[in-house]
Design an enzyme around this catalytic site. Structure first.
Site, short mmCIF file in Angstrom:
data_model
loop_
_atom_site.label_atom_id
_atom_site.label_comp_id
_atom_site.label_asym_id
_atom_site.label_seq_id
_atom_site.Cartn_x
_atom_site.Cartn_y
_atom_site.Cartn_z
CB CYS A 137 -0.35 2.57 4.05
SG CYS A 137 -2.16 2.54 3.01
CG ASP A 138 3.30 0.84 4.57
OD1 ASP A 138 2.47 1.57 5.30
OD2 ASP A 138 2.95 -0.10 3.90
CB CYS A 176 -0.53 0.11 1.53
SG CYS A 176 -2.21 1.43 1.30
C1 LIG Z 1 1.17 -3.38 5.24
C2 LIG Z 1 -0.38 -3.04 4.71
C3 LIG Z 1 -0.27 -1.69 5.91
C4 LIG Z 1 -1.55 -0.71 5.69
N1 LIG Z 1 -1.02 0.03 6.14
C5 LIG Z 1 -2.69 1.02 6.20
C6 LIG Z 1 -2.05 2.66 6.97
O1 LIG Z 1 -1.23 3.39 7.39
N2 LIG Z 1 -2.78 3.26 6.88
C7 LIG Z 1 -3.96 2.72 6.57
O2 LIG Z 1 -5.43 4.05 6.28
N3 LIG Z 1 -4.53 1.36 5.96
C8 LIG Z 1 -3.28 0.87 5.79
N4 LIG Z 1 -3.45 -0.20 4.78
C9 LIG Z 1 -4.88 -0.31 4.60
C10 LIG Z 1 -5.72 -0.64 5.74
O3 LIG Z 1 -5.11 -2.05 6.73
C11 LIG Z 1 -7.41 -2.03 5.64
O4 LIG Z 1 -7.46 -0.93 4.40
C12 LIG Z 1 -8.01 -2.58 5.84
O5 LIG Z 1 -7.72 -3.42 6.89
C13 LIG Z 1 -9.06 -2.55 5.58
O6 LIG Z 1 -10.21 -3.49 6.14
P1 LIG Z 1 -10.86 -4.43 6.34
O7 LIG Z 1 -11.82 -4.25 7.89
O8 LIG Z 1 -12.18 -3.92 5.22
O9 LIG Z 1 -9.87 -6.06 5.99
P2 LIG Z 1 -9.17 -6.50 6.33
O10 LIG Z 1 -8.54 -5.60 7.86
O11 LIG Z 1 -8.76 -7.07 5.34
O12 LIG Z 1 -10.16 -7.56 7.59
C14 LIG Z 1 -10.45 -8.46 6.87
C15 LIG Z 1 -10.92 -9.23 8.30
O13 LIG Z 1 -11.72 -10.22 7.52
C16 LIG Z 1 -11.20 -12.07 8.15
N5 LIG Z 1 -12.13 -12.88 6.61
C17 LIG Z 1 -11.24 -13.03 6.21
N6 LIG Z 1 -11.89 -14.59 5.82
C18 LIG Z 1 -12.25 -14.53 7.11
C19 LIG Z 1 -13.66 -15.85 6.78
N7 LIG Z 1 -13.97 -16.46 5.51
N8 LIG Z 1 -14.91 -15.75 7.97
C20 LIG Z 1 -14.68 -14.81 8.53
N9 LIG Z 1 -13.40 -14.16 8.87
C21 LIG Z 1 -12.51 -13.69 7.76
C22 LIG Z 1 -9.89 -11.78 8.53
O14 LIG Z 1 -9.41 -12.28 9.01
C23 LIG Z 1 -9.71 -10.06 8.58
O15 LIG Z 1 -10.20 -10.06 10.77
C24 LIG Z 1 -2.09 -1.32 4.88
C25 LIG Z 1 -2.82 -2.38 5.03
C26 LIG Z 1 -1.13 -3.57 4.73
C27 LIG Z 1 -1.58 -4.84 4.09
#
Ligand SMILES: Cc1cc2nc3c(=O)[nH]c(=O)nc-3n(C[C@H](O)[C@H](O)[C@H](O)COP(=O)(O)OP(=O)(O)OC[C@H]3O[C@@H](n4cnc5c(N)ncnc54)[C@H](O)[C@@H]3O)c2cc1C
Length: 307
Positions: free
Chosen positions: A134-135, A131
């Protein structure tokens, strides 16, 4: 019978849990195999409002979880492996245990595709990222590498030239999948260099817990060489975690949930939140905002049904 089950414990799921718990709906959050979601993979998060010095990703999501638990949200380990959304109540199989619920918030995210190298995995959050938004800021004046050949790789590379002294795009093929306009923009950027027909064999240096360089291989000649790098950005796509709903919720070709307005999906009573629907912004704050929207919609939906 649950009022609301939230699938996923990232920013979207945790925020939906805070809101629905405060609405007295006693949500059940299924954590999935990546408890805390993608932020649990990263180190410092500097762009989530409210933390002027930044906050570590795992701490941020743990705080959200504790906040939700304070209002009565319950968390369950395991992943949803099967779902029946054909009738109400909806039924979810969480690794062998069936759960029934009146409404469902799908907050299962979209996992970044990685190259799959052992050291790449060890260095995620320590120089390896998926990302740029983000970084990128951490690599001011540094050497950056972007892996990929599509529009998102070009977009990340262009964006990263705001920070890095140089950005090298590494692509395994000779031709790029990116659109002409994105390609032209990247090719005209004097800070971007291209290495085609090239793959990454290894990323260094896991023993120092930071990226110092890579070993590259030309797929045509087999030539191997090493290159110094500080930031390693993998931009080869994301996989939305919607497999268990295939054929039940409308998605696009890649599996992202199609929104039917607000947080609604094609199935009444099932709502989306976060990266599982959002292929554009993919930020912690936008995922949290989407979790809030989904919880408010659940609350209104249940109220209209008299629950
Ligand atoms: C390395 C990295 C650095 C980042 N840094 C930043 C930053 O500095 N600032 C920022 O704003 N964003 C950052 N992001 C982006 C940010 O992390 C994501 O946009 C955000 O986490 C999305 O949130 P979400 O809850 O939609 O999904 P996710 O965080 O992907 O969470 C998905 C959840 O669903 C669960 N899940 C998946 N499949 C199943 C299933 N079958 N049954 C039950 N649960 C399931 C997973 O276990 C997880 O808990 C970064 C991403 C990465 C990879």
């Amino acid at each position: 019978m649950r009022n609301v089950v939230i699938m996923g414990s990232g920013c979207a799921g945790n925020t939906a849990a805070i809101y629905s718990a405060r609405a007295n709906l006693k949500p059940l959050v299924i954590s999935g195999h990546e408890a805390g979601g993608q932020l649990s993979l990263t180190s410092l998060v500097e762009n989530f409002p409210g933390f002027p010095e930044g906050i570590h990703g795992p701490e941020l999501v743990e705080n959200m979880k504790r906040q939700a638990e304070n209002f009565g949200a319950e968390y369950m380990h395991g992943a949803v492996i099967e779902a029946d959304l054909s009738k109400r109540p909806f039924r979810l199989n969480v690794e062998g245990e069936w759960i029934e619920t009146r409404t469902l918030i799908v907050a299962s995210g979209a996992s970044a595709r990685w190259l799959g190298l052992e050291n790449e995995q060890k260095l995620i959050g320590h120089g390896v990222s998926s990302c740029a938004t983000c970084d990128g800021f951490f690599y001011r004046g540094k050497k950056i590498m972007v892996i990929g050949g599509g529009d998102s790789a070009m977009e990340e590379a262009n964006f990263l030239t705001r920070f890095g002294q140089e950005v090298t795009v590494v692509h395994r093929r000779e031709e790029f999948r990116a659109s002409k306009i994105m390609m032209d923009r990247a090719r005209h950027n004097p800070k971007i260099k291209f290495l085609t027909s090239t793959v990454v064999d290894d990323v260094f240096d896991a023993s120092k817990h930071l990226v110092t360089g890579v070993r590259l291989r030309n797929v045509k000649t087999g030539e191997l060489w090493e290159q110094d790098v500080d930031g390693f950005f993998v931009a080869i796509g994301h996989i939305p975690n919607t497999k268990v709903f295939r054929g039940q919720i409308e998605t696009d070709d890649e599996g992202y949930i199609l929104s039917k307005g607000g947080a609604r999906t094609s199935v009444p009573g099932v709502f989306h939140a976060g990266d599982v629907q959002d292929r554009v912004y993919r930020q912690a704050i936008t995922a949290s905002a989407a979790g809030c929207m989904a919880a408010i919609e659940v609350e209104r939906y249940l109220e209209a049904e008299g629950h």
